[in-house]
Scaffold this motif. Sequence first.
Motif, PDB file in Angstrom:
ATOM      1  N   ALA A  55     -16.821  21.538  17.839  1.00  0.00           N
ATOM      2  CA  ALA A  55     -17.420  20.559  16.926  1.00  0.00           C
ATOM      3  C   ALA A  55     -18.853  20.959  16.600  1.00  0.00           C
ATOM      4  CB  ALA A  55     -17.401  19.178  17.561  1.00  0.00           C
ATOM      5  N   THR A  56     -19.234  20.786  15.346  1.00  0.00           N
ATOM      6  CA  THR A  56     -20.589  21.109  14.902  1.00  0.00           C
ATOM      7  C   THR A  56     -21.216  19.889  14.248  1.00  0.00           C
ATOM      8  OG1 THR A  56     -19.887  21.841  12.707  1.00  0.00           O
ATOM      9  CG2 THR A  56     -19.901  23.503  14.462  1.00  0.00           C
ATOM     10  N   VAL A  57     -22.529  19.891  14.159  1.00  0.00           N
ATOM     11  CA  VAL A  57     -23.235  18.770  13.526  1.00  0.00           C
ATOM     12  C   VAL A  57     -22.810  18.641  12.068  1.00  0.00           C
ATOM     13  CG1 VAL A  57     -25.483  17.886  12.827  1.00  0.00           C
ATOM     14  CG2 VAL A  57     -25.196  18.920  15.103  1.00  0.00           C
ATOM     15  N   ALA A  58     -22.761  19.783  11.370  1.00  0.00           N
ATOM     16  CA  ALA A  58     -22.362  19.757   9.957  1.00  0.00           C
ATOM     17  C   ALA A  58     -20.926  19.252   9.803  1.00  0.00           C
ATOM     18  CB  ALA A  58     -22.504  21.148   9.346  1.00  0.00           C
ATOM     19  N   GLY A  59     -20.050  19.703  10.697  1.00  0.00           N
ATOM     20  CA  GLY A  59     -18.652  19.265  10.630  1.00  0.00           C
ATOM     21  C   GLY A  59     -18.512  17.776  10.889  1.00  0.00           C
ATOM     22  N   ILE A  60     -19.272  17.258  11.848  1.00  0.00           N
ATOM     23  CA  ILE A  60     -19.235  15.829  12.158  1.00  0.00           C
ATOM     24  C   ILE A  60     -19.723  15.015  10.962  1.00  0.00           C
ATOM     25  CG2 ILE A  60     -20.303  14.038  13.582  1.00  0.00           C
ATOM     26  CD1 ILE A  60     -20.221  16.036  15.916  1.00  0.00           C
ATOM     27  N   LEU A  61     -20.802  15.457  10.347  1.00  0.00           N
ATOM     28  CA  LEU A  61     -21.333  14.743   9.184  1.00  0.00           C
ATOM     29  C   LEU A  61     -20.344  14.772   8.019  1.00  0.00           C
ATOM     30  CD1 LEU A  61     -25.089  15.836   9.189  1.00  0.00           C
ATOM     31  CD2 LEU A  61     -24.179  13.544   9.632  1.00  0.00           C
ATOM     32  N   ASN A  62     -19.699  15.922   7.806  1.00  0.00           N
ATOM     33  CA  ASN A  62     -18.710  16.015   6.724  1.00  0.00           C
ATOM     34  C   ASN A  62     -17.519  15.095   6.977  1.00  0.00           C
ATOM     35  OD1 ASN A  62     -20.055  17.870   5.100  1.00  0.00           O
ATOM     36  ND2 ASN A  62     -19.236  19.629   6.202  1.00  0.00           N
ATOM     37  N   ALA A  63     -17.062  15.043   8.243  1.00  0.00           N
ATOM     38  CA  ALA A  63     -15.934  14.176   8.583  1.00  0.00           C
ATOM     39  C   ALA A  63     -16.298  12.707   8.384  1.00  0.00           C
ATOM     40  CB  ALA A  63     -15.512  14.420  10.029  1.00  0.00           C
ATOM     41  N   TRP A  64     -17.511  12.355   8.780  1.00  0.00           N
ATOM     42  CA  TRP A  64     -17.965  10.974   8.588  1.00  0.00           C
ATOM     43  C   TRP A  64     -18.056  10.638   7.097  1.00  0.00           C
ATOM     44  CZ3 TRP A  64     -22.706   9.262   6.408  1.00  0.00           C
ATOM     45  CH2 TRP A  64     -22.942   7.886   6.535  1.00  0.00           C
ATOM     46  N   TYR A  65     -18.616  11.543   6.310  1.00  0.00           N
ATOM     47  CA  TYR A  65     -18.724  11.300   4.866  1.00  0.00           C
ATOM     48  C   TYR A  65     -17.347  11.170   4.230  1.00  0.00           C
ATOM     49  CZ  TYR A  65     -19.839  11.868  -0.045  1.00  0.00           C
ATOM     50  OH  TYR A  65     -19.934  11.668  -1.403  1.00  0.00           O
ATOM     51  N   ASP A  66     -16.417  12.046   4.618  1.00  0.00           N
ATOM     52  CA  ASP A  66     -15.067  11.976   4.049  1.00  0.00           C
ATOM     53  C   ASP A  66     -14.400  10.640   4.354  1.00  0.00           C
ATOM     54  OD1 ASP A  66     -15.018  14.371   2.763  1.00  0.00           O
ATOM     55  OD2 ASP A  66     -13.902  15.451   4.312  1.00  0.00           O
ATOM     56  N   GLY A  67     -14.638  10.117   5.547  1.00  0.00           N
ATOM     57  CA  GLY A  67     -14.039   8.841   5.902  1.00  0.00           C
ATOM     58  C   GLY A  67     -14.656   7.666   5.171  1.00  0.00           C
ATOM     59  N   VAL A  68     -15.949   7.774   4.826  1.00  0.00           N
ATOM     60  CA  VAL A  68     -16.630   6.679   4.142  1.00  0.00           C
ATOM     61  C   VAL A  68     -16.438   6.773   2.631  1.00  0.00           C
ATOM     62  CG1 VAL A  68     -18.825   5.496   3.789  1.00  0.00           C
ATOM     63  CG2 VAL A  68     -18.349   6.566   5.983  1.00  0.00           C
ATOM     64  N   TRP A  69     -16.838   7.904   2.048  1.00  0.00           N
ATOM     65  CA  TRP A  69     -16.843   8.013   0.593  1.00  0.00           C
ATOM     66  C   TRP A  69     -16.039   9.199   0.056  1.00  0.00           C
ATOM     67  CZ3 TRP A  69     -21.822   7.347   2.996  1.00  0.00           C
ATOM     68  CH2 TRP A  69     -22.316   6.043   2.901  1.00  0.00           C
ATOM     69  N   GLY A  70     -15.620  10.100   0.921  1.00  0.00           N
ATOM     70  CA  GLY A  70     -15.019  11.349   0.458  1.00  0.00           C
ATOM     71  C   GLY A  70     -13.521  11.275   0.225  1.00  0.00           C
ATOM     72  N   SER A  71     -12.875  12.436   0.337  1.00  0.00           N
ATOM     73  CA  SER A  71     -11.459  12.552  -0.002  1.00  0.00           C
ATOM     74  C   SER A  71     -10.551  11.794   0.949  1.00  0.00           C
ATOM     75  CB  SER A  71     -11.060  14.034  -0.015  1.00  0.00           C
ATOM     76  OG  SER A  71     -11.300  14.626   1.261  1.00  0.00           O
ATOM     77  N   GLN A  72     -11.017  11.519   2.180  1.00  0.00           N
ATOM     78  CA  GLN A  72     -10.189  10.822   3.159  1.00  0.00           C
ATOM     79  C   GLN A  72     -10.558   9.344   3.304  1.00  0.00           C
ATOM     80  OE1 GLN A  72      -7.632  12.538   4.567  1.00  0.00           O
ATOM     81  NE2 GLN A  72      -8.334  14.216   3.265  1.00  0.00           N
ATOM     82  N   ASN A  73     -11.255   8.803   2.315  1.00  0.00           N
ATOM     83  CA  ASN A  73     -11.694   7.415   2.424  1.00  0.00           C
ATOM     84  C   ASN A  73     -10.503   6.450   2.438  1.00  0.00           C
ATOM     85  OD1 ASN A  73     -11.206   6.073  -0.346  1.00  0.00           O
ATOM     86  ND2 ASN A  73     -12.232   7.990  -0.912  1.00  0.00           N
ATOM     87  N   ILE A  74     -10.761   5.245   2.937  1.00  0.00           N
ATOM     88  CA  ILE A  74      -9.698   4.240   3.052  1.00  0.00           C
ATOM     89  C   ILE A  74      -9.885   3.129   2.010  1.00  0.00           C
ATOM     90  CG2 ILE A  74      -9.285   4.681   5.490  1.00  0.00           C
ATOM     91  CD1 ILE A  74     -10.986   2.196   6.110  1.00  0.00           C
ATOM     92  N   PHE A  75     -10.475   3.478   0.870  1.00  0.00           N
ATOM     93  CA  PHE A  75     -10.764   2.464  -0.133  1.00  0.00           C
ATOM     94  C   PHE A  75      -9.509   1.762  -0.649  1.00  0.00           C
ATOM     95  CE2 PHE A  75     -14.973   4.673  -1.426  1.00  0.00           C
ATOM     96  CZ  PHE A  75     -15.594   4.096  -0.330  1.00  0.00           C
ATOM     97  N   THR A  76      -8.427   2.512  -0.861  1.00  0.00           N
ATOM     98  CA  THR A  76      -7.199   1.886  -1.375  1.00  0.00           C
ATOM     99  C   THR A  76      -6.682   0.847  -0.394  1.00  0.00           C
ATOM    100  OG1 THR A  76      -6.587   3.851  -2.629  1.00  0.00           O
ATOM    101  CG2 THR A  76      -4.829   2.288  -2.131  1.00  0.00           C
ATOM    102  N   PHE A  77      -6.551   1.244   0.855  1.00  0.00           N
ATOM    103  CA  PHE A  77      -6.060   0.301   1.851  1.00  0.00           C
ATOM    104  C   PHE A  77      -7.061  -0.837   2.058  1.00  0.00           C
ATOM    105  CE2 PHE A  77      -5.563  -1.098   6.281  1.00  0.00           C
ATOM    106  CZ  PHE A  77      -4.255  -1.533   6.232  1.00  0.00           C
ATOM    107  N   ALA A  78      -8.354  -0.523   2.044  1.00  0.00           N
ATOM    108  CA  ALA A  78      -9.370  -1.559   2.220  1.00  0.00           C
ATOM    109  C   ALA A  78      -9.273  -2.589   1.100  1.00  0.00           C
ATOM    110  CB  ALA A  78     -10.760  -0.926   2.242  1.00  0.00           C
ATOM    111  N   PHE A  79      -9.062  -2.116  -0.115  1.00  0.00           N
ATOM    112  CA  PHE A  79      -8.951  -3.028  -1.252  1.00  0.00           C
ATOM    113  C   PHE A  79      -7.711  -3.906  -1.115  1.00  0.00           C
ATOM    114  CE2 PHE A  79      -8.278  -3.742  -5.979  1.00  0.00           C
ATOM    115  CZ  PHE A  79      -9.322  -4.657  -6.082  1.00  0.00           C
ATOM    116  N   GLN A  80      -6.617  -3.337  -0.616  1.00  0.00           N
ATOM    117  CA  GLN A  80      -5.416  -4.133  -0.370  1.00  0.00           C
ATOM    118  C   GLN A  80      -5.701  -5.232   0.653  1.00  0.00           C
ATOM    119  OE1 GLN A  80      -2.630  -0.984   0.747  1.00  0.00           O
ATOM    120  NE2 GLN A  80      -1.402  -1.464  -1.057  1.00  0.00           N
TER     121      GLN A  80
END
Length: 473
Positions: A55-80
Amino acid sequence: MTPRESREAKRRSLMRSLTTLCVRYVERFMPDPYLFAVILTLIVIALVALLVKDATVAGILNAWYDGVWGSQNIFTFAFQMVLILVTGFTLAEAPPLKRAIIFVASKPQNQVQGALLCFGISAVFSLVNWGLGLVSGALVARQVAKRFAGVHFGYLVAAAFMGFIVWTQGLSSSIALANTDTKSPINVIHKMTGIDVPLQFTIFQPYSWVAAGVVLALLAAAIRRMEPVHQLEPDAAVFEEQDTVVDSPAGPRTFAHRLERLWILNVLLFVAGITYFWLSGFAINISSMIMLFTVTSALLHRTPIRFIRAFCGAAKVSGPLLLQYPLYGGIVGLLGYLPTQSPGAAGKPLQAVLAEALVTGANEYTLPFLTFVGSIVISLFVPSGGGHWAVQGPVAVDSALAIGQASPAYLGLISMSVAVGEAVANMIQPFWLLPLLAIAKLNVRQVMGFTVIAFLIGSAVAGVAVLIAPHVL
């Protein structure tokens, strides 16, 4: 005092003492729910750094961003999820149902009866629709608090929230519904095995509905005995009514005014929704539940403008969820983070490390229970039935397949072990308490001390149920 009355007094004293202890520690240590989510994020980051290979700092930040706003976000399910909550609230505020709420709230003769009423209504509606169940008890609590002086409003709202503990065993259970929908992105079982698991193998199994009945009975007894001796008066703003819509505005009626009050539009919407539901073969899934509660709310509010105003008022309650869902999306992203430099199976994401550690050494009889325990732990980080299943489901299903259990009944049990674990964990995870706090204008520390008792009771009953279930499938 008769011997029976003496025993009853001792039991009530014991429950009050335990409840007081829980309230004291919750008031001392429980932060604001937003800060709770931030602290969980920091804990997950630390676990990723310790347990995820390379694990790297950059990788952790990218994973966090993807979960919040990126390609892996849960916006669809959250909106449901937000729409289920808002449509459920809108339906509860429809004039016929609101009059019914005021009527039933007039029946209790004391605070304990009022708390039991809030609990019972919440439980019944939670089995129908989790959004309706989540808010209905709080709306009743608001009306009950109007009638009695010297009530503990936090006690009433906590009783209402306790009824929510059975939602995953009801008709809107997101995991059980996902199992029936081959197109659902969180239908983990179908994706991994191609097997469909109908509701008869999940919420309609005896281990589910019998356990739900036992939990409700025990919680009702606990609510009777945990009545606080001190009071917590509700904020006066709790009783402020929303602005009403005047059906006959002063001055000349314009085309816009007439259109906003054209009730036939709501009827057409309702007919269209029910017709689609019939043509779909009465398919019950997350989207269809949102549709049904939307069109029914429109019909019961009669005119379009009344429906619009009620929906907008209900949407205000979802604000705390909208604030916190991105944070939990980031946690989901972190749980699934796997460094790209890890070749093949050389590394595992944190969610796999935790889930596998919790089911290590399991057999067909202990796997559901260990999955249930793991669900409670993971629910603290991912307090959403569907999102949680997306995290824990793959490991749980893979563990079942590894020990030769691939029947729909067993896989249904595994999925329900995750579901009920999430439900009982809600009693100590403040995420789903937020809408009730918004309605009641309370803070989490004034309510959650009571719901810790529900967590203890629910955990004990559900744990026994999933231990017995493999022997009777």
